[in-house]
Motif scaffolding. Structure first.
Motif, PDB file in Angstrom:
ATOM      1  N   GLN A   1      -3.086  -3.467  -5.057  1.00 63.70           N
ATOM      2  CA  GLN A   1      -3.548  -2.930  -3.598  1.00 63.70           C
ATOM      3  C   GLN A   1      -2.814  -2.015  -3.113  1.00 63.70           C
ATOM      4  OE1 GLN A   1      -2.803  -6.036  -4.479  1.00 63.70           O
ATOM      5  NE2 GLN A   1      -4.673  -7.544  -4.233  1.00 63.70           N
ATOM      6  N   SER A   2      -3.605  -1.203  -2.099  1.00 63.98           N
ATOM      7  CA  SER A   2      -2.865   0.023  -1.678  1.00 63.98           C
ATOM      8  C   SER A   2      -2.214  -0.161  -0.535  1.00 63.98           C
ATOM      9  CB  SER A   2      -4.040   1.005  -1.528  1.00 63.98           C
ATOM     10  OG  SER A   2      -5.046   0.669  -0.743  1.00 63.98           O
ATOM     11  N   ILE A   3      -2.129  -1.271   0.057  1.00 63.97           N
ATOM     12  CA  ILE A   3      -1.484  -1.471   1.322  1.00 63.97           C
ATOM     13  C   ILE A   3      -0.574  -2.946   1.212  1.00 63.97           C
ATOM     14  CG2 ILE A   3      -3.390  -2.610   2.546  1.00 63.97           C
ATOM     15  CD1 ILE A   3      -2.257  -1.001   5.200  1.00 63.97           C
ATOM     16  N   ILE A   4       0.613  -2.528   1.586  1.00 65.14           N
ATOM     17  CA  ILE A   4       1.429  -3.927   1.644  1.00 65.14           C
ATOM     18  C   ILE A   4       1.721  -4.318   3.042  1.00 65.14           C
ATOM     19  CG2 ILE A   4       3.745  -4.757   1.152  1.00 65.14           C
ATOM     20  CD1 ILE A   4       3.813  -2.206  -1.327  1.00 65.14           C
ATOM     21  N   CYS A   5       1.714  -5.495   3.245  1.00 62.68           N
ATOM     22  CA  CYS A   5       1.948  -6.115   4.788  1.00 62.68           C
ATOM     23  C   CYS A   5       3.352  -6.704   4.551  1.00 62.68           C
ATOM     24  CB  CYS A   5       0.982  -7.119   5.357  1.00 62.68           C
ATOM     25  SG  CYS A   5      -0.671  -6.313   5.575  1.00 62.68           S
ATOM     26  N   LEU A   6       4.357  -6.604   5.272  1.00 62.84           N
ATOM     27  CA  LEU A   6       5.846  -6.945   5.252  1.00 62.84           C
ATOM     28  C   LEU A   6       6.102  -7.963   6.401  1.00 62.84           C
ATOM     29  CD1 LEU A   6       7.778  -4.115   3.657  1.00 62.84           C
ATOM     30  CD2 LEU A   6       6.672  -5.994   2.546  1.00 62.84           C
ATOM     31  N   ASP A   7       6.280  -9.298   6.448  1.00 64.49           N
ATOM     32  CA  ASP A   7       6.451 -10.075   7.564  1.00 64.49           C
ATOM     33  C   ASP A   7       7.836 -10.506   7.829  1.00 64.49           C
ATOM     34  OD1 ASP A   7       6.313 -11.649   9.632  1.00 64.49           O
ATOM     35  OD2 ASP A   7       4.443 -12.886   8.796  1.00 64.49           O
ATOM     36  N   GLU A   8       8.521  -9.597   8.473  1.00 64.09           N
ATOM     37  CA  GLU A   8      10.061  -9.915   8.704  1.00 64.09           C
ATOM     38  C   GLU A   8      10.855 -10.173   7.237  1.00 64.09           C
ATOM     39  OE1 GLU A   8      11.323 -11.325  12.517  1.00 64.09           O
ATOM     40  OE2 GLU A   8       9.415 -12.371  12.617  1.00 64.09           O
ATOM     41  N   PRO A   9      10.703  -9.178   6.412  1.00 64.34           N
ATOM     42  CA  PRO A   9      11.421  -9.929   5.134  1.00 64.34           C
ATOM     43  C   PRO A   9      12.680  -9.754   4.922  1.00 64.34           C
ATOM     44  CG  PRO A   9      10.444  -7.451   5.009  1.00 64.34           C
ATOM     45  CD  PRO A   9       9.956  -8.157   6.367  1.00 64.34           C
ATOM     46  N   PHE A  10      13.326  -9.110   5.905  1.00 65.98           N
ATOM     47  CA  PHE A  10      15.078  -9.049   5.886  1.00 65.98           C
ATOM     48  C   PHE A  10      15.694 -10.227   6.821  1.00 65.98           C
ATOM     49  CE2 PHE A  10      13.942  -4.665   4.547  1.00 65.98           C
ATOM     50  CZ  PHE A  10      13.562  -5.043   3.168  1.00 65.98           C
ATOM     51  N   SER A  11      14.888 -10.937   7.649  1.00 64.46           N
ATOM     52  CA  SER A  11      15.172 -11.635   9.048  1.00 64.46           C
ATOM     53  C   SER A  11      16.468 -12.566   8.370  1.00 64.46           C
ATOM     54  CB  SER A  11      14.434 -12.303   9.721  1.00 64.46           C
ATOM     55  OG  SER A  11      13.654 -13.180   8.909  1.00 64.46           O
ATOM     56  N   ALA A  12      16.287 -13.347   7.279  1.00 64.28           N
ATOM     57  CA  ALA A  12      17.469 -14.401   7.016  1.00 64.28           C
ATOM     58  C   ALA A  12      18.537 -13.646   6.243  1.00 64.28           C
ATOM     59  CB  ALA A  12      16.539 -15.171   5.740  1.00 64.28           C
ATOM     60  N   LEU A  13      18.590 -12.399   6.093  1.00 61.23           N
ATOM     61  CA  LEU A  13      19.948 -11.793   5.498  1.00 61.23           C
ATOM     62  C   LEU A  13      20.866 -11.392   6.581  1.00 61.23           C
ATOM     63  CD1 LEU A  13      18.173  -9.413   3.112  1.00 61.23           C
ATOM     64  CD2 LEU A  13      18.896 -11.714   2.488  1.00 61.23           C
TER      65      LEU A  13
END
Length: 243
Positions: free
Chosen positions: A146-158
């Motif tokens: 796929q040509s588009i990536i949706c990132l949903d708060e990927p670093f919130s737990a770090l």
């Protein structure tokens, strides 16, 4: 390609009106972040873009094609890494391409090496730290067709230090491959450091309240975080979110 466009999209669940007349676009190779108050419908936007639900009104267009309620067009990375514990790191990275019927592991191995995970190809997720798991989840998204990536708060737990390391790493990898990214975050610093543009959502029912074009050149350097221009934009976004 990778051009996404939402045109006058609205969504409600019974009497719960979540989105109202939302319009925005993500151009090919662009990094766009969405910030908004808690509960303003950010995750609902991803569910609509991913085809889990259909909008009540409006259209979702990808590369000029209407994809309302249609799945398989985007790569999605949630808040947790969502790695399969019984699959090795290489097998986890290959998952999205396997689903698409692609068997070549050359790119996956290259991404694992560039993620600083060389030697971990045959390791399992429980052998990795939180930041390493997030790297695996992201390169799995990059390895998808796929040509588009949706990132949903990927670093919130770090923790804060690991989070910034991940932001720097993400930019390094993204600048090489330049897939289109739509990024949800509650962290204003993160949005400013990573993005080309920032979309500010209003309270629910959410619409796009404001768009900010981030003026900093790429590649980004850590020292922009302490500049007056950065702090001014941060105060402006904070005011818009509170207002």
């Amino acid at each position: 390609m990778g051009k996404l466009s939402l045109q006058h999209v609205s969504k409600s669940y019974g009497s719960n009106y979540v989105l109202q007349d939302v319009s925005f676009h993500v151009d090919e190779g662009e990094f766009v972040s969405i910030v908004g108050p808690s509960g303003s419908g950010k995750s609902t936007l991803f569910q609509l873009i991913g085809g889990l639900y259909a909008p009540d009104n409006g259209d979702i267009m990808l590369d000029g094609k209407r994809v309302n309620n249609s799945r398989g067009h985007i790569s999605y990375m949630p808040q947790s890494p969502a790695l399969f514990p019984w699959r090795t790191i290489l097998q986890n990275v290959l998952l999205s391409s396997e689903i698409a019927g692609q068997k070549d592991s050359t790119k996956a191995k290259e991404l694992i090496e560039k993620a600083g995970l060389g030697g971990y190809e045959q390791a399992y997720p429980n052998q990795l730290s939180g930041g390493m798991k997030q790297r695996v989840a992201f390169i799995r998204s990059l390895n998808s067709p796929q040509s588009i990536i949706c990132l949903d708060e990927p670093f919130s737990a770090l923790d804060e230090f690991t989070r910034f390391e991940m932001q720097e790493w993400l930019l390094t990898i993204w600048e090489e491959y330049r897939k289109s990214i739509l990024f949800i975050t509650h962290n204003i610093d993160e949005a400013l450091y990573l993005s080309d543009r920032i979309l500010i959502l209003s309270e629910k029912p959410a619409s796009v309240k404001k768009e900010i074009i981030v003026p900093f050149t790429r590649p980004r350097a850590e020292d922009i975080l302490l500049t007056e221009q950065f702090m001014k934009l941060k105060r402006e976004i904070h005011h818009d979110l509170r207002g």
